[in-house]
Design an enzyme around this catalytic site. Structure first.
Site, PDB file in Angstrom:
ATOM      1  N   HIS A 111       0.862  -1.190   0.000  1.00  0.00           N
ATOM      2  CA  HIS A 111       0.000   0.000   0.000  1.00  0.00           C
ATOM      3  C   HIS A 111       0.894   1.234   0.000  1.00  0.00           C
ATOM      4  O   HIS A 111       1.761   1.373   0.847  1.00  0.00           O
ATOM      5  CB  HIS A 111      -0.909   0.017   1.236  1.00  0.00           C
ATOM      6  CG  HIS A 111      -2.082  -0.919   1.120  1.00  0.00           C
ATOM      7  ND1 HIS A 111      -3.347  -0.594   1.523  1.00  0.00           N
ATOM      8  CD2 HIS A 111      -2.158  -2.178   0.616  1.00  0.00           C
ATOM      9  CE1 HIS A 111      -4.175  -1.594   1.268  1.00  0.00           C
ATOM     10  NE2 HIS A 111      -3.471  -2.577   0.740  1.00  0.00           N
ATOM     11  N   LYS A 135       1.145  -0.075  15.059  1.00  0.00           N
ATOM     12  CA  LYS A 135       2.571  -0.079  15.405  1.00  0.00           C
ATOM     13  C   LYS A 135       3.006  -1.298  16.212  1.00  0.00           C
ATOM     14  O   LYS A 135       4.208  -1.597  16.291  1.00  0.00           O
ATOM     15  CB  LYS A 135       2.903   1.188  16.214  1.00  0.00           C
ATOM     16  CG  LYS A 135       3.098   2.418  15.351  1.00  0.00           C
ATOM     17  CD  LYS A 135       4.482   2.444  14.720  1.00  0.00           C
ATOM     18  CE  LYS A 135       4.594   3.393  13.564  1.00  0.00           C
ATOM     19  NZ  LYS A 135       4.277   2.806  12.250  1.00  0.00           N
ATOM     20  N   TYR A 192       4.127   6.388   9.880  1.00  0.00           N
ATOM     21  CA  TYR A 192       3.283   5.249   9.520  1.00  0.00           C
ATOM     22  C   TYR A 192       4.098   4.160   8.830  1.00  0.00           C
ATOM     23  O   TYR A 192       3.949   2.967   9.128  1.00  0.00           O
ATOM     24  CB  TYR A 192       2.137   5.710   8.622  1.00  0.00           C
ATOM     25  CG  TYR A 192       0.998   4.715   8.506  1.00  0.00           C
ATOM     26  CD1 TYR A 192      -0.181   4.887   9.240  1.00  0.00           C
ATOM     27  CD2 TYR A 192       1.081   3.622   7.650  1.00  0.00           C
ATOM     28  CE1 TYR A 192      -1.227   3.985   9.134  1.00  0.00           C
ATOM     29  CE2 TYR A 192       0.047   2.712   7.538  1.00  0.00           C
ATOM     30  CZ  TYR A 192      -1.108   2.898   8.286  1.00  0.00           C
ATOM     31  OH  TYR A 192      -2.140   2.000   8.183  1.00  0.00           O
ATOM     32  N   PRO A 198      -4.234   0.492  19.012  1.00  0.00           N
ATOM     33  CA  PRO A 198      -4.030  -0.098  17.683  1.00  0.00           C
ATOM     34  C   PRO A 198      -3.983   0.889  16.518  1.00  0.00           C
ATOM     35  O   PRO A 198      -3.484   0.513  15.448  1.00  0.00           O
ATOM     36  CB  PRO A 198      -5.227  -1.042  17.525  1.00  0.00           C
ATOM     37  CG  PRO A 198      -6.265  -0.535  18.457  1.00  0.00           C
ATOM     38  CD  PRO A 198      -5.532   0.107  19.592  1.00  0.00           C
ATOM     39  N   TYR A 200      -9.097   5.812   7.235  1.00  0.00           N
ATOM     40  CA  TYR A 200      -9.210   6.170   8.649  1.00  0.00           C
ATOM     41  C   TYR A 200     -10.199   7.332   8.708  1.00  0.00           C
ATOM     42  O   TYR A 200      -9.890   8.431   8.251  1.00  0.00           O
ATOM     43  CB  TYR A 200      -7.867   6.630   9.211  1.00  0.00           C
ATOM     44  CG  TYR A 200      -6.845   5.523   9.405  1.00  0.00           C
ATOM     45  CD1 TYR A 200      -6.096   5.026   8.335  1.00  0.00           C
ATOM     46  CD2 TYR A 200      -6.617   4.979  10.673  1.00  0.00           C
ATOM     47  CE1 TYR A 200      -5.152   4.022   8.525  1.00  0.00           C
ATOM     48  CE2 TYR A 200      -5.668   3.971  10.871  1.00  0.00           C
ATOM     49  CZ  TYR A 200      -4.950   3.502   9.793  1.00  0.00           C
ATOM     50  OH  TYR A 200      -4.013   2.506   9.982  1.00  0.00           O
TER      51      TYR A 200
END
Ligand code: DHB
Length: 393
Positions: free
Chosen positions: A76, A298, A386, A294, A205
């Site tokens: 991704h 990570k 990220y 969550p 998100y």
């Protein structure tokens, strides 16, 4: 009948951290014994998060060039942040020239278990550690009970606690089982697995007035999604129709492909870092050392980052009798641990709606999200964190 075994490193926990550590030690010619109280089937079937940082994938590829991450997993190159009814893509490739891979943790474990067993690793399932003794000497030991209930002692040069948030090794390192810094959150996630085609190509998100939702994927016909819920929510309280209506209301602009929900769980949110990560001849890695909420996925990545640092330190200590790296383990690992703690807390607090949030808080939160997506610097910070900071920084 009591049994006693002798090894160089006793690793408690056959999760990603314990298994990768055994691999890195074996590569350096250092023998280890790995124990886990769960069965192999249980380890391989526990549903956990699905995002691997670039560095995690690089390491898994170095361990096994044919890793299924590249065939079964999906790269991704970005995620979407959605708020105020609009989507904003964070383009990882453009911003930091890195990516993440969607490849569930239980698949990583299936691969690693097969690899370690094929290599002849001493790996024992159904073995429950009860305590660790003598970490202040150079002969620490793990006291355990084997799969048949018989006592087992593992004498080692070093003991590693890779045994999760309810670590049995932790008290030997911190003095008490709870010794650490922590924060609780007033919400949790209801996670579902459903039989449906993907609703989006990348993860969404989404911050909405009804609460947070995360649209993730698993395969062409199974999807993973999460919705913010009460920490004491009963995962079975809502009907499937109610879950779909709630999820759909939180991602305006996307029509979710619905399907049978065949798995539900409630994930508690907790930030925790143990006060001590190492004492004498024992150290903690992964969830035994720290837990993160969550959001941002990570947990496993951070566990693996700890292991890379610890493996180098154990190589120096046990193969070259050089204690400098192990003496610096806690300090070195803490740098990344606290960066990941901050990132996980930040993503969580920026995206969720606290139960007591007032109008000011909601407007401030939208202002915060806007200052991230409207600024290349803001998006770059998110992308960098990220996809995972490079090792050693
Ligand atoms: C997943 C879980 C996460 O916590 C996250 O931030 C992204 C994806 C997942 O399980 O797919």
């Amino acid at each position: 009948m009591s049994t006693s075994v002798r090894t160089r490193v006793a690793i408690v926990g056959a999760g990603p951290a314990g298994l990768i550590l055994s691999q890195l030690l074996a590569d350096a010619g250092i023998e280890s014994v790995v124990i886990d109280q769960r069965s192999r089937t249980e380890i391989e079937s526990t549903i956990r998060a699905g995002i691997l940082e670039q560095g995690t994938v690089d390491l898994l590829t170095a361990i096994d060039p044919h890793t299924r991450v590249h065939t079964v997993g999906h790269r991704h190159d970005g995620i979407e942040l959605r708020f105020g009814g609009e989507g904003h893509r964070i383009d990882f490739r453009d911003l930091v020239d890195r990516s993440v891979w969607l490849y569930p943790q239980h698949e990583v474990l299936t691969d690693l278990l097969a690899l370690r067993l094929a290599a002849g690793q001493d790996l024992r399932f159904g073995v429950t550690a009860t305590r660790v003794e003598d970490v202040d000497t150079d002969r620490p030991r793990v006291i355990a009970t084997d799969a048949d209930g018989a006592p087992l002692t593992i004498d080692a040069d070093f003991v590693v606690g890779a045994d999760g948030s309810r670590s049995v090794v932790r008290p030997a390192v911190t003095g008490t089982s709870q010794g650490g810094w922590f924060r609780e959150y007033p919400f949790a996630w209801l996670g579902i697995l459903c039989e449906a085609p993907p609703s989006a190509d990348e993860l969404i998100y989404s911050n909405s007035d009804n609460g947070f939702a995360l649209i993730s994927q698993r395969s062409p016909d199974v999807q993973r999604m999460y919705l913010q819920c009460d920490p004491v929510a009963d995962p079975d309280a809502l009907t499937e129709e109610e879950i779909w209506a709630d999820l759909q209301s939180r991602v305006p602009g996307t029509t979710l492909h619905q399907g049978r929900i065949f798995q539900r769980d409630v994930l508690r949110f907790r930030s925790f870092v143990a006060h001590e990560l190492r004492r004498g001849r024992a150290a903690l890695v992964g969830d035994a050392a720290h837990t993160v909420p969550p959001t941002g996925a990570k947990g496993m990545n951070l566990a693996i980052a700890d292991v890379v640092i610890l493996a180098a330190a154990l190589r120096a200590l046990l193969a070259e009798d050089d204690a400098r790296l192990i003496d610096g383990y806690a300090q070195t690992a803490s740098r990344r641990i606290w960066k990941a703690q901050h990132f996980s807390w930040w993503m969580t607090s920026m995206l969720h709606v606290a139960p007591d949030a007032g109008e000011f808080d909601r407007r401030r939160q939208i202002g915060e999200l806007r200052s991230v997506v409207d600024s290349r610097a803001g998006r770059t910070y998110l992308a960098e964190a990220y996809t995972g900071w490079p090792a050693g920084v």
